[in-house]
Design a protein around this motif. Sequence first.
Motif, PDB file in Angstrom:
ATOM      1  N   GLU A 102       0.828  -1.210   0.000  1.00 30.93           N
ATOM      2  CA  GLU A 102       0.000   0.000   0.000  1.00 30.93           C
ATOM      3  C   GLU A 102       0.859   1.256   0.000  1.00 30.93           C
ATOM      4  O   GLU A 102       0.601   2.206  -0.756  1.00 30.93           O
ATOM      5  CB  GLU A 102      -0.920  -0.012   1.223  1.00 30.93           C
ATOM      6  CG  GLU A 102      -1.844   1.192   1.313  1.00 30.93           C
ATOM      7  CD  GLU A 102      -2.736   1.139   2.538  1.00 30.93           C
ATOM      8  OE1 GLU A 102      -3.472   2.113   2.774  1.00 30.93           O
ATOM      9  OE2 GLU A 102      -2.695   0.121   3.269  1.00 30.93           O
ATOM     10  N   ASP A 103       1.886   1.273   0.836  1.00 33.06           N
ATOM     11  CA  ASP A 103       2.734   2.462   0.911  1.00 33.06           C
ATOM     12  C   ASP A 103       3.594   2.616  -0.341  1.00 33.06           C
ATOM     13  O   ASP A 103       3.872   3.744  -0.773  1.00 33.06           O
ATOM     14  CB  ASP A 103       3.620   2.407   2.157  1.00 33.06           C
ATOM     15  CG  ASP A 103       2.852   2.748   3.423  1.00 33.06           C
ATOM     16  OD1 ASP A 103       1.772   3.358   3.322  1.00 33.06           O
ATOM     17  OD2 ASP A 103       3.326   2.392   4.522  1.00 33.06           O
ATOM     18  N   PHE A 104       4.022   1.498  -0.931  1.00 34.30           N
ATOM     19  CA  PHE A 104       4.791   1.616  -2.169  1.00 34.30           C
ATOM     20  C   PHE A 104       3.939   2.261  -3.255  1.00 34.30           C
ATOM     21  O   PHE A 104       4.398   3.157  -3.977  1.00 34.30           O
ATOM     22  CB  PHE A 104       5.301   0.255  -2.644  1.00 34.30           C
ATOM     23  CG  PHE A 104       6.104   0.352  -3.913  1.00 34.30           C
ATOM     24  CD1 PHE A 104       7.409   0.799  -3.896  1.00 34.30           C
ATOM     25  CD2 PHE A 104       5.529   0.032  -5.139  1.00 34.30           C
ATOM     26  CE1 PHE A 104       8.145   0.928  -5.074  1.00 34.30           C
ATOM     27  CE2 PHE A 104       6.252   0.154  -6.319  1.00 34.30           C
ATOM     28  CZ  PHE A 104       7.563   0.602  -6.279  1.00 34.30           C
ATOM     29  N   GLU A 105       2.697   1.832  -3.368  1.00 33.35           N
ATOM     30  CA  GLU A 105       1.820   2.435  -4.374  1.00 33.35           C
ATOM     31  C   GLU A 105       1.568   3.911  -4.068  1.00 33.35           C
ATOM     32  O   GLU A 105       1.504   4.746  -4.977  1.00 33.35           O
ATOM     33  CB  GLU A 105       0.498   1.683  -4.449  1.00 33.35           C
ATOM     34  CG  GLU A 105      -0.419   2.205  -5.550  1.00 33.35           C
ATOM     35  CD  GLU A 105      -1.634   1.323  -5.770  1.00 33.35           C
ATOM     36  OE1 GLU A 105      -2.361   1.564  -6.757  1.00 33.35           O
ATOM     37  OE2 GLU A 105      -1.858   0.395  -4.963  1.00 33.35           O
ATOM     38  N   LYS A 106       1.455   4.241  -2.784  1.00 28.30           N
ATOM     39  CA  LYS A 106       1.233   5.631  -2.381  1.00 28.30           C
ATOM     40  C   LYS A 106       2.369   6.535  -2.855  1.00 28.30           C
ATOM     41  O   LYS A 106       2.136   7.616  -3.409  1.00 28.30           O
ATOM     42  CB  LYS A 106       1.098   5.699  -0.859  1.00 28.30           C
ATOM     43  CG  LYS A 106       1.103   7.104  -0.280  1.00 28.30           C
ATOM     44  CD  LYS A 106       1.113   7.051   1.251  1.00 28.30           C
ATOM     45  CE  LYS A 106       1.327   8.422   1.867  1.00 28.30           C
ATOM     46  NZ  LYS A 106       1.414   8.343   3.358  1.00 28.30           N
ATOM     47  N   TYR A 107       3.600   6.105  -2.646  1.00 31.38           N
ATOM     48  CA  TYR A 107       4.746   6.945  -2.980  1.00 31.38           C
ATOM     49  C   TYR A 107       5.208   6.794  -4.431  1.00 31.38           C
ATOM     50  O   TYR A 107       5.704   7.759  -5.032  1.00 31.38           O
ATOM     51  CB  TYR A 107       5.921   6.623  -2.051  1.00 31.38           C
ATOM     52  CG  TYR A 107       5.728   7.092  -0.630  1.00 31.38           C
ATOM     53  CD1 TYR A 107       5.667   8.445  -0.324  1.00 31.38           C
ATOM     54  CD2 TYR A 107       5.608   6.181   0.415  1.00 31.38           C
ATOM     55  CE1 TYR A 107       5.491   8.885   0.980  1.00 31.38           C
ATOM     56  CE2 TYR A 107       5.437   6.603   1.726  1.00 31.38           C
ATOM     57  CZ  TYR A 107       5.377   7.959   2.003  1.00 31.38           C
ATOM     58  OH  TYR A 107       5.196   8.392   3.298  1.00 31.38           O
ATOM     59  N   PHE A 108       5.075   5.597  -4.993  1.00 31.86           N
ATOM     60  CA  PHE A 108       5.702   5.317  -6.285  1.00 31.86           C
ATOM     61  C   PHE A 108       4.724   4.874  -7.372  1.00 31.86           C
ATOM     62  O   PHE A 108       5.153   4.583  -8.490  1.00 31.86           O
ATOM     63  CB  PHE A 108       6.784   4.239  -6.110  1.00 31.86           C
ATOM     64  CG  PHE A 108       7.918   4.667  -5.226  1.00 31.86           C
ATOM     65  CD1 PHE A 108       8.942   5.461  -5.718  1.00 31.86           C
ATOM     66  CD2 PHE A 108       7.945   4.297  -3.887  1.00 31.86           C
ATOM     67  CE1 PHE A 108       9.986   5.869  -4.898  1.00 31.86           C
ATOM     68  CE2 PHE A 108       8.983   4.702  -3.057  1.00 31.86           C
ATOM     69  CZ  PHE A 108      10.007   5.492  -3.564  1.00 31.86           C
ATOM     70  N   GLY A 109       3.436   4.844  -7.066  1.00 31.34           N
ATOM     71  CA  GLY A 109       2.462   4.396  -8.060  1.00 31.34           C
ATOM     72  C   GLY A 109       2.426   5.278  -9.297  1.00 31.34           C
ATOM     73  O   GLY A 109       2.356   4.784 -10.431  1.00 31.34           O
ATOM     74  N   THR A 110       2.483   6.584  -9.106  1.00 33.46           N
ATOM     75  CA  THR A 110       2.466   7.501 -10.252  1.00 33.46           C
ATOM     76  C   THR A 110       3.721   7.322 -11.103  1.00 33.46           C
ATOM     77  O   THR A 110       3.660   7.323 -12.343  1.00 33.46           O
ATOM     78  CB  THR A 110       2.353   8.956  -9.769  1.00 33.46           C
ATOM     79  OG1 THR A 110       1.137   9.114  -9.029  1.00 33.46           O
ATOM     80  CG2 THR A 110       2.352   9.924 -10.942  1.00 33.46           C
ATOM     81  N   TYR A 111       4.860   7.150 -10.447  1.00 29.56           N
ATOM     82  CA  TYR A 111       6.120   6.948 -11.176  1.00 29.56           C
ATOM     83  C   TYR A 111       6.077   5.634 -11.955  1.00 29.56           C
ATOM     84  O   TYR A 111       6.541   5.564 -13.102  1.00 29.56           O
ATOM     85  CB  TYR A 111       7.274   6.962 -10.181  1.00 29.56           C
ATOM     86  CG  TYR A 111       8.653   7.016 -10.804  1.00 29.56           C
ATOM     87  CD1 TYR A 111       9.037   8.068 -11.626  1.00 29.56           C
ATOM     88  CD2 TYR A 111       9.592   6.021 -10.543  1.00 29.56           C
ATOM     89  CE1 TYR A 111      10.308   8.128 -12.186  1.00 29.56           C
ATOM     90  CE2 TYR A 111      10.865   6.072 -11.088  1.00 29.56           C
ATOM     91  CZ  TYR A 111      11.216   7.125 -11.909  1.00 29.56           C
ATOM     92  OH  TYR A 111      12.478   7.175 -12.459  1.00 29.56           O
ATOM     93  N   PHE A 112       5.514   4.603 -11.353  1.00 31.87           N
ATOM     94  CA  PHE A 112       5.331   3.312 -12.029  1.00 31.87           C
ATOM     95  C   PHE A 112       4.507   3.496 -13.300  1.00 31.87           C
ATOM     96  O   PHE A 112       4.865   2.998 -14.378  1.00 31.87           O
ATOM     97  CB  PHE A 112       4.652   2.338 -11.064  1.00 31.87           C
ATOM     98  CG  PHE A 112       4.075   1.108 -11.698  1.00 31.87           C
ATOM     99  CD1 PHE A 112       4.884   0.056 -12.081  1.00 31.87           C
ATOM    100  CD2 PHE A 112       2.700   0.995 -11.891  1.00 31.87           C
ATOM    101  CE1 PHE A 112       4.349  -1.094 -12.660  1.00 31.87           C
ATOM    102  CE2 PHE A 112       2.155  -0.141 -12.466  1.00 31.87           C
ATOM    103  CZ  PHE A 112       2.981  -1.188 -12.855  1.00 31.87           C
TER     104      PHE A 112
END
Length: 286
Positions: A102-112
């Motif tokens: 969940e936190d990875f998507e929060k911080y890096f989802g847009t970059y992904f």
Amino acid sequence: MNMNAKIIDQDNKGIGVRVHDNDETEHTVAVGFDGEIQGHSQDGYPDDPAKRTGKENEYVSQARRYAKYYVAKEKGYDVLPWDRDTAAMQRVQTAIESLSDEDFEKYFGTYFDQINSRLPNVTAPVPEPDAVGDDEFVLYLLDVYLDEAGRIEAVSDIHFLYLDDNRERQVVLGDQPLNRDPDARLQLKPNYLPSLEVAQEFFVYHLRCQIRDCYLLRGEEPPEQYRVIGPGLYDAATRYLYEDRPYRPYHKLHADIPGYSLEFDYGFGEQGKEMAKIAGAVADNK
């Protein structure tokens, strides 16, 4: 590779370092407390950079980088550029690895999503600069900031690095949320990352490649764990491309370099590595 150094002087302006490079040339480098090079003499190459070979110019640059690193290591002074601080990169690696899904998507989802944005039916969260044409070179940059406990505090908006019509580097910065240097900057080109889980592993691997580059750019062979193939620092990749420099193409996924290997498989095991190598070779031939 056999760089070595010794501190020979210190005054109220900075520190003097004697460096022997990989060509056995002796350099005397004065490193200011702000990290600026205050003076540099050497006895092996022409003083005029235009009269040196590409390899000789790189040995001079390596001596300067190694002198800064040595002052930081031996004296603890903050003289390294933030984007050459391997200890900070390692902390960011650990912070990314420890994130929940969940936190990875929060911080890096847009970059992904941005990295995948040149795939069919994928819309870029942030439009590329108008000067970047379809299929032209671009890097997506993302700054990562840690708090005092080593956890991710914030990430920047996406920045863009591209080359203009004169092949000059241009950078378009997005919002930077904190008034300080980041702890690391991800700098990746458009790619196919099949899932957020794979992206999390890839971003950690990318920082591993950046750490590799920091060693190489200061004339050192990286420790074994960093002898990997893959995209790291853009500044390093631009140097690896020149045949007259003392480097190999460590950034290329299909590179054949003794002692170095591709250790990221894009979530597809050994087949993923082979696919990545083929894709890298095809891209090189375009």
